[in-house]
Design a protein around this motif. Sequence first.
Motif, PDB file in Angstrom:
ATOM      1  N   ILE A 131       0.428  -1.292  -0.189  1.00  0.00           N
ATOM      2  CA  ILE A 131       0.211  -0.032  -0.259  1.00  0.00           C
ATOM      3  C   ILE A 131       1.004   1.189  -0.142  1.00  0.00           C
ATOM      4  CG2 ILE A 131      -1.863   0.687   1.055  1.00  0.00           C
ATOM      5  CD1 ILE A 131      -2.830  -1.614   2.204  1.00  0.00           C
ATOM      6  N   ARG A 132       0.809   2.460  -1.252  1.00  0.00           N
ATOM      7  CA  ARG A 132       1.866   3.005  -1.458  1.00  0.00           C
ATOM      8  C   ARG A 132       1.515   4.138  -0.308  1.00  0.00           C
ATOM      9  NH1 ARG A 132       1.411   8.255  -3.923  1.00  0.00           N
ATOM     10  NH2 ARG A 132       2.956   8.976  -5.292  1.00  0.00           N
ATOM     11  N   PRO A 133       2.355   4.528   0.411  1.00  0.00           N
ATOM     12  CA  PRO A 133       2.084   5.564   1.515  1.00  0.00           C
ATOM     13  C   PRO A 133       1.639   7.510   1.239  1.00  0.00           C
ATOM     14  CG  PRO A 133       4.691   5.725   1.159  1.00  0.00           C
ATOM     15  CD  PRO A 133       3.752   4.817  -0.349  1.00  0.00           C
ATOM     16  N   GLU A 134       1.197   8.198   1.843  1.00  0.00           N
ATOM     17  CA  GLU A 134       0.886   8.987   1.262  1.00  0.00           C
ATOM     18  C   GLU A 134       1.462  10.307   2.013  1.00  0.00           C
ATOM     19  OE1 GLU A 134      -1.516  10.471  -0.359  1.00  0.00           O
ATOM     20  OE2 GLU A 134      -2.664   8.813   0.004  1.00  0.00           O
ATOM     21  N   GLY A 135       2.255  11.127   1.513  1.00  0.00           N
ATOM     22  CA  GLY A 135       3.253  11.995   1.522  1.00  0.00           C
ATOM     23  C   GLY A 135       4.927  11.654   2.138  1.00  0.00           C
ATOM     24  N   ASP A 136       5.298  11.358   3.545  1.00  0.00           N
ATOM     25  CA  ASP A 136       6.627  10.817   3.853  1.00  0.00           C
ATOM     26  C   ASP A 136       6.345   9.493   4.700  1.00  0.00           C
ATOM     27  OD1 ASP A 136       7.593  13.177   2.398  1.00  0.00           O
ATOM     28  OD2 ASP A 136       7.990  13.719   4.704  1.00  0.00           O
ATOM     29  N   ASP A 137       5.287   9.164   4.935  1.00  0.00           N
ATOM     30  CA  ASP A 137       4.581   7.752   6.048  1.00  0.00           C
ATOM     31  C   ASP A 137       5.274   7.052   4.858  1.00  0.00           C
ATOM     32  OD1 ASP A 137       3.768   9.757   7.164  1.00  0.00           O
ATOM     33  OD2 ASP A 137       2.041   8.476   6.529  1.00  0.00           O
ATOM     34  N   ASP A 138       5.964   5.293   5.590  1.00  0.00           N
ATOM     35  CA  ASP A 138       6.463   4.772   4.606  1.00  0.00           C
ATOM     36  C   ASP A 138       5.350   3.466   4.596  1.00  0.00           C
ATOM     37  OD1 ASP A 138       9.162   5.014   6.035  1.00  0.00           O
ATOM     38  OD2 ASP A 138       8.521   4.322   7.727  1.00  0.00           O
ATOM     39  N   ALA A 139       5.994   2.549   3.601  1.00  0.00           N
ATOM     40  CA  ALA A 139       4.647   2.445   3.109  1.00  0.00           C
ATOM     41  C   ALA A 139       3.942   0.911   3.795  1.00  0.00           C
ATOM     42  CB  ALA A 139       6.010   1.465   1.729  1.00  0.00           C
ATOM     43  N   THR A 140       3.213   1.041   3.563  1.00  0.00           N
ATOM     44  CA  THR A 140       2.779  -0.109   4.618  1.00  0.00           C
ATOM     45  C   THR A 140       2.393  -1.868   3.514  1.00  0.00           C
ATOM     46  OG1 THR A 140       0.919   0.977   5.556  1.00  0.00           O
ATOM     47  CG2 THR A 140       0.299  -1.206   5.679  1.00  0.00           C
ATOM     48  N   ILE A 141       3.286  -2.811   4.256  1.00  0.00           N
ATOM     49  CA  ILE A 141       3.152  -4.253   3.742  1.00  0.00           C
ATOM     50  C   ILE A 141       2.310  -5.155   4.534  1.00  0.00           C
ATOM     51  CG2 ILE A 141       4.570  -5.774   2.506  1.00  0.00           C
ATOM     52  CD1 ILE A 141       6.437  -3.973   2.112  1.00  0.00           C
ATOM     53  N   LEU A 142       1.186  -5.652   3.396  1.00  0.00           N
ATOM     54  CA  LEU A 142       0.257  -7.042   4.512  1.00  0.00           C
ATOM     55  C   LEU A 142       0.723  -7.850   4.092  1.00  0.00           C
ATOM     56  CD1 LEU A 142      -2.543  -4.247   5.493  1.00  0.00           C
ATOM     57  CD2 LEU A 142      -0.904  -4.430   6.798  1.00  0.00           C
ATOM     58  N   GLU A 143       1.390  -9.283   5.008  1.00  0.00           N
ATOM     59  CA  GLU A 143       1.205 -10.086   4.290  1.00  0.00           C
ATOM     60  C   GLU A 143      -0.167 -11.041   5.113  1.00  0.00           C
ATOM     61  OE1 GLU A 143       3.995 -13.599   4.913  1.00  0.00           O
ATOM     62  OE2 GLU A 143       4.955 -12.455   3.408  1.00  0.00           O
TER      63      GLU A 143
END
Length: 346
Positions: free
Chosen positions: A278-290
Amino acid sequence: MRVQRRVVAVGAAAAVVIASLTVAATAVSDRAGEAQRTAGSTTTTTAPRRPPGERTAPADVDGDGTSDLVVYRPATGTFWIDGSRDGQQAVVLGQPGDVPTVGDFDGDGRADLAVVTPGVGTGTGSWTIRSSADGKVTTLAFGLEGDVPEPADYDGDGRDDVAVFRPASAAEGEGGETTSATWFVRRSGAADPSELLVVPFGVAGDQPAPADYDGDGTADLAVQRVDTRWIRRSSDGETEAVSWGQAWDQPVVLDLDGDGRAEVAVLRRVDGALRWYIRPEGDDDATILEFGRALEPDQQHLVGDFDGDGRSEPAVFEPATGSFWIWQPDGARVESWGEPGDVALP
């Protein structure tokens, strides 16, 4: 009412691979099967039309703001619904070969059940829609063989529109150019809905991924092309290219933070698991869910707001065990509903 079957805890990374947990779902599938055999029709009340820009939760059949468990049984042309408020019901609509879909076509805040009968050869297909407001069934001639149903509110009037994405042909035209993918939208807010909105947008190999990416209450046309999401913004008509994903990824659309704007996300098969990027908004880190399994027995991925908090979460449906696995920050909620051969919605 829906009964929560089991919550499977996971680690601090909030990731779970559903590989060895299917036995638990199998143990309760008989109970759900009995419930489906005895489920009857549910009486509903007419709700006012939802304001333009206000979204109905995906597959929210009973209008309580929470996505319901909905499966379609192709062999009998029947929708089976386990509603979070109104309980269980079965609705016969369609016939073998039809493609199920849902959308709030009458704008009452509840998802309407629908089936798409694909066209054959050069013949026109049809959409059969059951209104949640009054139970009326309407059939519209629309679409051709190979079209992909993509209902959404493309004109911002508070009602989902009947729409299809027609993939581009990889073959060259008479002038040597390749054909474009085309969107056909029957706008519910138009003076004459039969006057279609026709928009060439996409090339051969593109995968449709429409959603409200700019937060204006209107769905944007979008396609995933290898490693880029191409978005035609409804707010200003401009096209935006967002680099995200890689070859063989599947586009997914969800609003994980509940801000009213869809995140760009993809689903990838990695070492037998389904991994959501899931692409981050702004400077947030990407979200990766397995979350989910990429091995047999097959699982269908879907997205919904299953807890009614205004944010969408990933889920998978496993037909072999008749079970939904719904992502939670601290684990996976398991609900037993469905049978082998069923198709989960949305």
